[in-house]
Design a protein around this motif. Structure first.
Motif, mmCIF file in Angstrom:
data_model
loop_
_atom_site.group_PDB
_atom_site.id
_atom_site.type_symbol
_atom_site.label_atom_id
_atom_site.label_comp_id
_atom_site.label_asym_id
_atom_site.label_seq_id
_atom_site.Cartn_x
_atom_site.Cartn_y
_atom_site.Cartn_z
ATOM 1 N N HIS A 1 0.817 -1.212 0.000
ATOM 2 C CA HIS A 1 0.000 0.000 0.000
ATOM 3 C C HIS A 1 0.855 1.268 0.000
ATOM 4 C CE1 HIS A 1 -3.765 2.151 0.476
ATOM 5 N NE2 HIS A 1 -3.163 2.900 1.375
ATOM 6 N N VAL A 2 1.814 1.342 0.917
ATOM 7 C CA VAL A 2 2.626 2.567 0.985
ATOM 8 C C VAL A 2 3.695 2.599 -0.103
ATOM 9 C CG1 VAL A 2 2.166 2.972 3.429
ATOM 10 C CG2 VAL A 2 4.221 1.732 2.774
ATOM 11 N N ARG A 3 4.214 1.442 -0.474
ATOM 12 C CA ARG A 3 5.257 1.426 -1.496
ATOM 13 C C ARG A 3 4.697 1.531 -2.904
ATOM 14 N NH1 ARG A 3 9.512 -2.705 1.456
ATOM 15 N NH2 ARG A 3 10.071 -1.217 3.089
ATOM 16 N N GLY A 4 3.378 1.408 -3.053
ATOM 17 C CA GLY A 4 2.740 1.604 -4.358
ATOM 18 C C GLY A 4 2.152 2.992 -4.511
ATOM 19 N N LYS A 5 2.448 3.861 -3.558
ATOM 20 C CA LYS A 5 1.879 5.214 -3.549
ATOM 21 C C LYS A 5 2.403 6.087 -4.680
ATOM 22 C CE LYS A 5 -0.352 8.739 -1.892
ATOM 23 N NZ LYS A 5 -1.749 8.864 -2.232
ATOM 24 N N VAL A 6 3.627 5.862 -5.127
ATOM 25 C CA VAL A 6 4.279 6.742 -6.106
ATOM 26 C C VAL A 6 4.736 5.936 -7.309
ATOM 27 C CG1 VAL A 6 6.276 8.243 -6.489
ATOM 28 C CG2 VAL A 6 5.075 8.328 -4.308
ATOM 29 N N ASN A 7 4.483 6.490 -8.509
ATOM 30 C CA ASN A 7 4.985 5.880 -9.741
ATOM 31 C C ASN A 7 5.818 6.932 -10.478
ATOM 32 O OD1 ASN A 7 5.362 4.898 -12.384
ATOM 33 N ND2 ASN A 7 3.576 3.576 -12.175
ATOM 34 N N LEU A 8 7.123 6.869 -10.293
ATOM 35 C CA LEU A 8 8.039 7.851 -10.881
ATOM 36 C C LEU A 8 8.038 7.778 -12.400
ATOM 37 C CD1 LEU A 8 11.027 7.292 -8.424
ATOM 38 C CD2 LEU A 8 9.340 9.141 -8.344
ATOM 39 N N SER A 9 7.973 6.582 -12.934
ATOM 40 C CA SER A 9 7.985 6.397 -14.384
ATOM 41 C C SER A 9 6.754 7.027 -15.030
ATOM 42 C CB SER A 9 8.059 4.903 -14.715
ATOM 43 O OG SER A 9 8.060 4.708 -16.108
ATOM 44 N N ALA A 10 5.581 6.835 -14.429
ATOM 45 C CA ALA A 10 4.347 7.423 -14.971
ATOM 46 C C ALA A 10 4.434 8.946 -14.965
ATOM 47 C CB ALA A 10 3.144 6.947 -14.168
ATOM 48 N N PHE A 11 4.996 9.510 -13.905
ATOM 49 C CA PHE A 11 5.177 10.964 -13.851
ATOM 50 C C PHE A 11 6.050 11.434 -15.008
ATOM 51 C CE2 PHE A 11 7.654 14.700 -12.722
ATOM 52 C CZ PHE A 11 6.679 15.593 -12.322
ATOM 53 N N LEU A 12 7.175 10.761 -15.218
ATOM 54 C CA LEU A 12 8.118 11.180 -16.263
ATOM 55 C C LEU A 12 7.551 11.002 -17.668
ATOM 56 C CD1 LEU A 12 11.442 9.887 -14.693
ATOM 57 C CD2 LEU A 12 10.690 12.271 -14.924
ATOM 58 N N LYS A 13 6.650 10.075 -17.850
ATOM 59 C CA LYS A 13 6.006 9.905 -19.157
ATOM 60 C C LYS A 13 5.121 11.097 -19.491
ATOM 61 C CE LYS A 13 6.163 4.913 -19.308
ATOM 62 N NZ LYS A 13 5.457 3.655 -19.077
ATOM 63 N N GLU A 14 4.528 11.707 -18.468
ATOM 64 C CA GLU A 14 3.662 12.870 -18.683
ATOM 65 C C GLU A 14 4.410 14.198 -18.638
ATOM 66 O OE1 GLU A 14 0.107 13.136 -16.371
ATOM 67 O OE2 GLU A 14 -0.502 11.094 -16.872
ATOM 68 N N HIS A 15 5.624 14.187 -18.093
ATOM 69 C CA HIS A 15 6.394 15.422 -17.913
ATOM 70 C C HIS A 15 7.790 15.205 -18.492
ATOM 71 C CE1 HIS A 15 3.312 16.967 -15.105
ATOM 72 N NE2 HIS A 15 3.234 15.699 -14.730
ATOM 73 N N GLU A 16 7.943 15.504 -19.756
ATOM 74 C CA GLU A 16 9.215 15.256 -20.460
ATOM 75 C C GLU A 16 10.342 16.172 -19.983
ATOM 76 O OE1 GLU A 16 10.501 13.144 -22.942
ATOM 77 O OE2 GLU A 16 8.813 11.922 -22.276
ATOM 78 N N ASN A 17 10.182 17.463 -20.188
ATOM 79 C CA ASN A 17 11.192 18.455 -19.793
ATOM 80 C C ASN A 17 10.659 19.205 -18.584
ATOM 81 O OD1 ASN A 17 13.008 17.943 -21.986
ATOM 82 N ND2 ASN A 17 11.462 18.897 -23.307
ATOM 83 N N LEU A 18 11.245 18.943 -17.438
ATOM 84 C CA LEU A 18 10.710 19.469 -16.193
ATOM 85 C C LEU A 18 11.042 20.949 -16.000
ATOM 86 C CD1 LEU A 18 11.606 16.523 -13.770
ATOM 87 C CD2 LEU A 18 9.589 16.803 -15.208
ATOM 88 N N ASN A 19 9.980 21.757 -15.799
ATOM 89 C CA ASN A 19 10.194 23.143 -15.399
ATOM 90 C C ASN A 19 10.463 23.154 -13.892
ATOM 91 O OD1 ASN A 19 7.668 23.133 -14.009
ATOM 92 N ND2 ASN A 19 6.587 23.797 -15.859
ATOM 93 N N ASP A 20 10.669 24.313 -13.299
ATOM 94 C CA ASP A 20 11.048 24.380 -11.886
ATOM 95 C C ASP A 20 9.957 23.821 -10.964
ATOM 96 O OD1 ASP A 20 13.437 25.462 -12.709
ATOM 97 O OD2 ASP A 20 12.867 27.531 -12.254
ATOM 98 N N PHE A 21 8.694 24.112 -11.267
ATOM 99 C CA PHE A 21 7.592 23.573 -10.480
ATOM 100 C C PHE A 21 7.580 22.046 -10.570
ATOM 101 C CE2 PHE A 21 3.235 22.051 -10.040
ATOM 102 C CZ PHE A 21 2.801 22.683 -8.895
ATOM 103 N N GLU A 22 7.697 21.512 -11.770
ATOM 104 C CA GLU A 22 7.684 20.064 -11.971
ATOM 105 C C GLU A 22 8.905 19.389 -11.348
ATOM 106 O OE1 GLU A 22 5.208 19.794 -16.160
ATOM 107 O OE2 GLU A 22 7.335 20.323 -16.190
ATOM 108 N N MET A 23 10.035 20.069 -11.355
ATOM 109 C CA MET A 23 11.226 19.505 -10.708
ATOM 110 C C MET A 23 10.999 19.402 -9.196
ATOM 111 S SD MET A 23 14.108 18.068 -10.953
ATOM 112 C CE MET A 23 14.975 18.417 -12.455
ATOM 113 N N GLY A 24 10.376 20.407 -8.597
ATOM 114 C CA GLY A 24 10.023 20.332 -7.181
ATOM 115 C C GLY A 24 9.043 19.195 -6.916
ATOM 116 N N TRP A 25 8.075 19.043 -7.808
ATOM 117 C CA TRP A 25 7.090 17.973 -7.708
ATOM 118 C C TRP A 25 7.780 16.609 -7.820
ATOM 119 C CZ3 TRP A 25 2.397 18.042 -11.632
ATOM 120 C CH2 TRP A 25 1.543 16.976 -11.379
ATOM 121 N N PHE A 26 8.687 16.480 -8.780
ATOM 122 C CA PHE A 26 9.391 15.220 -8.960
ATOM 123 C C PHE A 26 10.271 14.898 -7.752
ATOM 124 C CE2 PHE A 26 12.808 12.562 -10.913
ATOM 125 C CZ PHE A 26 12.011 11.459 -11.165
ATOM 126 N N LEU A 27 10.935 15.891 -7.204
ATOM 127 C CA LEU A 27 11.742 15.661 -6.005
ATOM 128 C C LEU A 27 10.852 15.184 -4.847
ATOM 129 C CD1 LEU A 27 14.551 15.720 -4.730
ATOM 130 C CD2 LEU A 27 14.152 18.125 -4.165
#
Length: 185
Positions: A56-82
């Motif tokens: 449950h807790v380890r399935g909370k985040v999908n980094l790959s799915a995020f990166l598929k929707e956000h190719e070139n990260l702006n500053d807001f998206e970089m904060g979100w990704f971090l």
């Protein structure tokens, strides 16, 4: 998920090493996933994650799915990704599988949120995290209580923040994209 003060401590250290980032956008992105009303969407949560604490807790985040929707990260998206990196590694590295399986989800959450209260003030003082850092999401601010023993010892939190701070994010992004799944740096 890590608490806002852990996210902000990591963000503040990242900003020190990357001075060309728009601070307000980056900090807003750092707090955004937990401040949005659709927490599962902002964390790219696996809809079919298991019901035991580990999956449950380890399935909370999908980094790959995020990166598929956000190719070139702006500053807001970089904060979100971090933020997402932090949440993914938080449950992978700060809690053992046996500990997570030993409690019900409700009891784990009670212990976790108590621990957040215990470390908030400590982190605010250590990283000089004032209420100003919460200006994009003032409801996320919680001052905490004086530190007491809990499931998140200060040393564990300090080591975790150091660990996240040492990740080469561009290389890590490439590693995630190559593997197409969450993977440790």
């Amino acid at each position: 998920m890590a608490c806002a003060t852990i996210h902000l401590a990591i963000a503040k250290r990242y900003l020190k090493r990357n001075p060309n980032i728009n601070i307000d956008d980056f900090i807003a992105g750092t707090l955004y996933p937990d401040a949005d009303s659709d927490n599962d969407k902002t964390h790219y949560t696996d809809k079919h994650r298991g019901s035991d604490n580990v999956s449950h807790v380890r399935g909370k985040v999908n980094l790959s799915a995020f990166l598929k929707e956000h190719e070139n990260l702006n500053d807001f998206e970089m904060g979100w990704f971090l933020h997402l990196i932090t949440d993914y590694l938080f449950f992978e590295e700060c809690f053992t599988t046996s500990y997570l399986l030993s409690l019900s989800y409700d009891n784990f959450c009670k212990e976790l949120y108590h621990a957040y209260s215990c470390i908030n003030l400590y982190l605010e003082e250590k990283y000089d995290l004032t209420r100003d850092y919460y200006k994009a999401y003032p409801d996320a601010y919680y001052p905490g209580i004086p530190y007491e023993e809990c499931i998140l010892p200060r040393e564990v939190v300090d080591n975790f923040i150091d660990r996240i701070d040492n990740i080469d994010i561009p290389k890590y992004i490439e590693k995630i994209k190559e593997n197409g799944i969450n993977i440790k740096p």
